[in-house]
Design a protein around this motif. Structure first.
Motif, mmCIF file in Angstrom:
data_model
loop_
_atom_site.group_PDB
_atom_site.id
_atom_site.type_symbol
_atom_site.label_atom_id
_atom_site.label_comp_id
_atom_site.label_asym_id
_atom_site.label_seq_id
_atom_site.Cartn_x
_atom_site.Cartn_y
_atom_site.Cartn_z
ATOM 1 N N MET A 51 59.902 20.063 28.249
ATOM 2 C CA MET A 51 61.237 20.477 28.566
ATOM 3 C C MET A 51 61.598 21.034 27.000
ATOM 4 O O MET A 51 62.298 22.252 26.659
ATOM 5 C CB MET A 51 62.130 19.887 29.300
ATOM 6 C CG MET A 51 61.988 19.776 30.803
ATOM 7 S SD MET A 51 63.489 19.143 31.668
ATOM 8 C CE MET A 51 63.556 17.431 30.987
ATOM 9 N N LEU A 52 61.363 20.043 26.088
ATOM 10 C CA LEU A 52 61.926 20.383 24.937
ATOM 11 C C LEU A 52 61.105 21.652 24.203
ATOM 12 O O LEU A 52 61.370 22.406 23.578
ATOM 13 C CB LEU A 52 61.493 19.141 23.939
ATOM 14 C CG LEU A 52 62.180 19.248 22.261
ATOM 15 C CD1 LEU A 52 63.669 19.896 22.077
ATOM 16 C CD2 LEU A 52 61.620 17.913 21.791
ATOM 17 N N ALA A 53 59.810 21.509 24.357
ATOM 18 C CA ALA A 53 58.810 22.600 24.174
ATOM 19 C C ALA A 53 59.450 23.946 24.607
ATOM 20 O O ALA A 53 59.485 25.070 24.047
ATOM 21 C CB ALA A 53 57.390 22.066 24.443
ATOM 22 N N CYS A 54 59.606 23.876 25.877
ATOM 23 C CA CYS A 54 60.077 25.133 26.274
ATOM 24 C C CYS A 54 61.376 25.817 25.724
ATOM 25 O O CYS A 54 61.559 27.096 25.285
ATOM 26 C CB CYS A 54 60.426 25.049 27.974
ATOM 27 S SG CYS A 54 58.910 24.969 28.980
ATOM 28 N N ALA A 55 62.324 24.850 25.538
ATOM 29 C CA ALA A 55 63.563 25.281 24.827
ATOM 30 C C ALA A 55 63.346 25.733 23.402
ATOM 31 O O ALA A 55 63.794 26.726 22.999
ATOM 32 C CB ALA A 55 64.300 23.943 24.882
ATOM 33 N N SER A 70 70.615 31.400 23.708
ATOM 34 C CA SER A 70 71.372 30.793 24.975
ATOM 35 C C SER A 70 70.446 30.190 25.928
ATOM 36 O O SER A 70 69.536 30.780 26.541
ATOM 37 C CB SER A 70 72.268 31.750 25.765
ATOM 38 O OG SER A 70 72.783 31.374 26.816
ATOM 39 N N LEU A 71 70.558 28.753 26.012
ATOM 40 C CA LEU A 71 69.819 28.056 26.955
ATOM 41 C C LEU A 71 70.631 27.298 28.128
ATOM 42 O O LEU A 71 70.181 26.479 28.976
ATOM 43 C CB LEU A 71 69.186 26.842 25.866
ATOM 44 C CG LEU A 71 68.180 27.084 25.054
ATOM 45 C CD1 LEU A 71 67.842 25.933 24.090
ATOM 46 C CD2 LEU A 71 67.182 28.012 25.486
ATOM 47 N N SER A 72 71.830 28.061 28.226
ATOM 48 C CA SER A 72 72.930 27.468 29.145
ATOM 49 C C SER A 72 72.477 27.710 30.541
ATOM 50 O O SER A 72 73.014 26.852 31.464
ATOM 51 C CB SER A 72 74.082 28.138 28.846
ATOM 52 O OG SER A 72 74.129 29.360 28.974
ATOM 53 N N VAL A 78 63.829 24.177 33.785
ATOM 54 C CA VAL A 78 63.080 24.226 35.021
ATOM 55 C C VAL A 78 61.824 24.436 34.947
ATOM 56 O O VAL A 78 60.834 24.002 35.651
ATOM 57 C CB VAL A 78 63.712 25.357 35.928
ATOM 58 C CG1 VAL A 78 63.019 25.469 37.407
ATOM 59 C CG2 VAL A 78 65.246 24.645 36.198
ATOM 60 N N THR A 79 61.497 25.466 34.132
ATOM 61 C CA THR A 79 60.058 25.831 33.877
ATOM 62 C C THR A 79 59.349 24.836 33.294
ATOM 63 O O THR A 79 58.071 24.598 33.922
ATOM 64 C CB THR A 79 60.007 26.844 32.805
ATOM 65 O OG1 THR A 79 60.706 28.281 33.033
ATOM 66 C CG2 THR A 79 58.660 27.371 32.269
ATOM 67 N N ALA A 98 51.270 23.425 25.631
ATOM 68 C CA ALA A 98 50.354 24.907 25.633
ATOM 69 C C ALA A 98 50.753 25.822 26.953
ATOM 70 O O ALA A 98 50.972 26.856 26.474
ATOM 71 C CB ALA A 98 48.956 24.378 25.562
ATOM 72 N N ALA A 99 50.854 24.971 28.094
ATOM 73 C CA ALA A 99 51.228 25.783 29.206
ATOM 74 C C ALA A 99 52.639 26.544 28.979
ATOM 75 O O ALA A 99 52.854 27.403 29.255
ATOM 76 C CB ALA A 99 51.181 25.009 30.182
ATOM 77 N N ALA A 100 53.547 25.486 28.373
ATOM 78 C CA ALA A 100 54.908 25.827 28.432
ATOM 79 C C ALA A 100 54.873 27.155 27.011
ATOM 80 O O ALA A 100 55.907 27.888 27.544
ATOM 81 C CB ALA A 100 55.383 24.786 27.855
ATOM 82 N N ALA A 101 54.189 27.036 26.197
ATOM 83 C CA ALA A 101 54.033 28.127 25.154
ATOM 84 C C ALA A 101 53.666 29.434 25.937
ATOM 85 O O ALA A 101 54.379 30.515 25.640
ATOM 86 C CB ALA A 101 53.047 27.831 24.077
#
Length: 325
Positions: A51-55, A70-72, A78-79, A98-101
């Motif tokens: 989740m941190l990586a996605c953000a 905006s991450l609100s 969720v992703t 890597a999948a998140a990237a």
């Protein structure tokens, strides 16, 4: 109503988007309970890191494009959570990252973020990881060894085939369908808690965060194929039980094909869309190279959604009923 209006998600405001994402995030968090009880903090670490990586990827893209950050809406979290749920417990942390990237930088942000993505970002990210690292994606920790390990490194030593892999080889899984309800068997992290997935689905349907008609048509299509064309020598009912409860099929029916952005807007369209996705996932299971192909089925169904909408828009011009509001 124009086709673009028909393809828009059924949410009405930024506040409702955030509310829906929080509902989904809560439901996904509930799926972490059993893995944490069985395996310790490893699932929490995977979820937090991804989740941190996605953000961070979303912030990075916004900075490069000089757009406001905006991450609100919680969509990036969720992703990340969905990606983690489709990973083995013993997957190296760099694989979900890597999948998140890919999910954020390729499948989400270039199209304008939430509300505009043509494909489910999490499905795209998991598909990318599956094609690049299939061995790691389908090597599952053996739950029977959970009480005997003492260090993180041991997670990579105790492996077991998942029921989906056993079915793919044409054999009957060693676990009974009834025992699969409790989630103590090899498989992707968040897909083995069958009872919890069903409870989460009911919660999302009652909150109107997810559309039940997509899930029901998806499961009916998959169940009919499993009943009439079983992959193993067993009764039709047993085949249906194994197919619906193995792999990521049930998880996909609740958390992925119900994505309002990538699904058709109209009731009939959603039913056709769900049935098509259910058909696709069973075809991937029977003829695909991997033991499960839910992410690929979701992506193809996403691609077909605009055509379903276009077909129904044409029917409306001929006097069909109006779109759902």
């Amino acid at each position: 109503m124009t086709l673009n209006e028909a393809r828009a998600p059924f949410v009405k405001s930024e506040a409702s988007v955030s509310s829906m994402m929080r509902d989904v995030l809560f439901a996904l968090a509930m799926l972490l309970v059993l893995p944490v009880v069985h395996y310790g903090i490893r699932p929490l670490v995977m979820a937090g890191v991804t989740m941190l990586a996605c953000a961070l990827y979303e912030i990075l893209f916004s900075l490069i494009q000089t757009k406001s950050i905006s991450l609100s809406d919680c969509s990036s979290m969720v992703t990340g959570m969905i990606i983690v749920m489709l990973m083995p417990l013993n997957a190296p942390l760099w694989i979900p990252c890597a999948a998140a990237a890919f999910a954020i930088l390729v499948a989400k942000m270039p199209f304008g973020s939430i509300g505009h993505t043509p494909f489910n970002p999490a499905a795209a990210g998991v598909a990318f990881a599956t094609l690049c690292w299939p061995k790691q994606m389908f090597s599952y920790f053996n739950p029977a060894a959970a009480g005997t390990i003492s260090a993180y490194e041991d997670f990579t030593a105790a492996l077991a085939p998942s029921p989906a892999a056993v079915l793919k080889s044409g054999l009957k899984p060693g676990i009974l369908p009834l025992d699969m309800l409790w989630g103590v068997f090899a498989g992707p992290l968040g897909t083995t808690g069958i009872l919890i997935i069903c409870a989460c689905g009911l919660f999302l349907f009652l909150k109107r965060t997810a559309r039940w008609d997509i899930t029901v048509s998806f499961l009916i299509a998959a169940a009919l194929i499993a009943a009439f064309f079983p992959r193993i020598a067993c009764s039709s009912l047993t085949s249906v039980k194994y197919e619906l409860m193995s792999g990521s099929l049930l998880f996909c029916s609740v958390f992925m094909v119900t994505d309002p952005v990538t699904a058709p807007h109209r009731a009939l369209g959603r039913i056709l869309y769900g049935a098509f996705a259910g058909f696709l996932i069973m075809m991937f299971r029977r003829f695909g190279a991997f033991e499960q192909g839910a992410c690929f089925a979701v992506i193809i169904a996403n691609a077909a959604a605009p055509q379903i909408d276009a077909l129904l828009v044409g029917s409306q011009r001929l006097g069909d009923e109006p779109y759902d509001e």
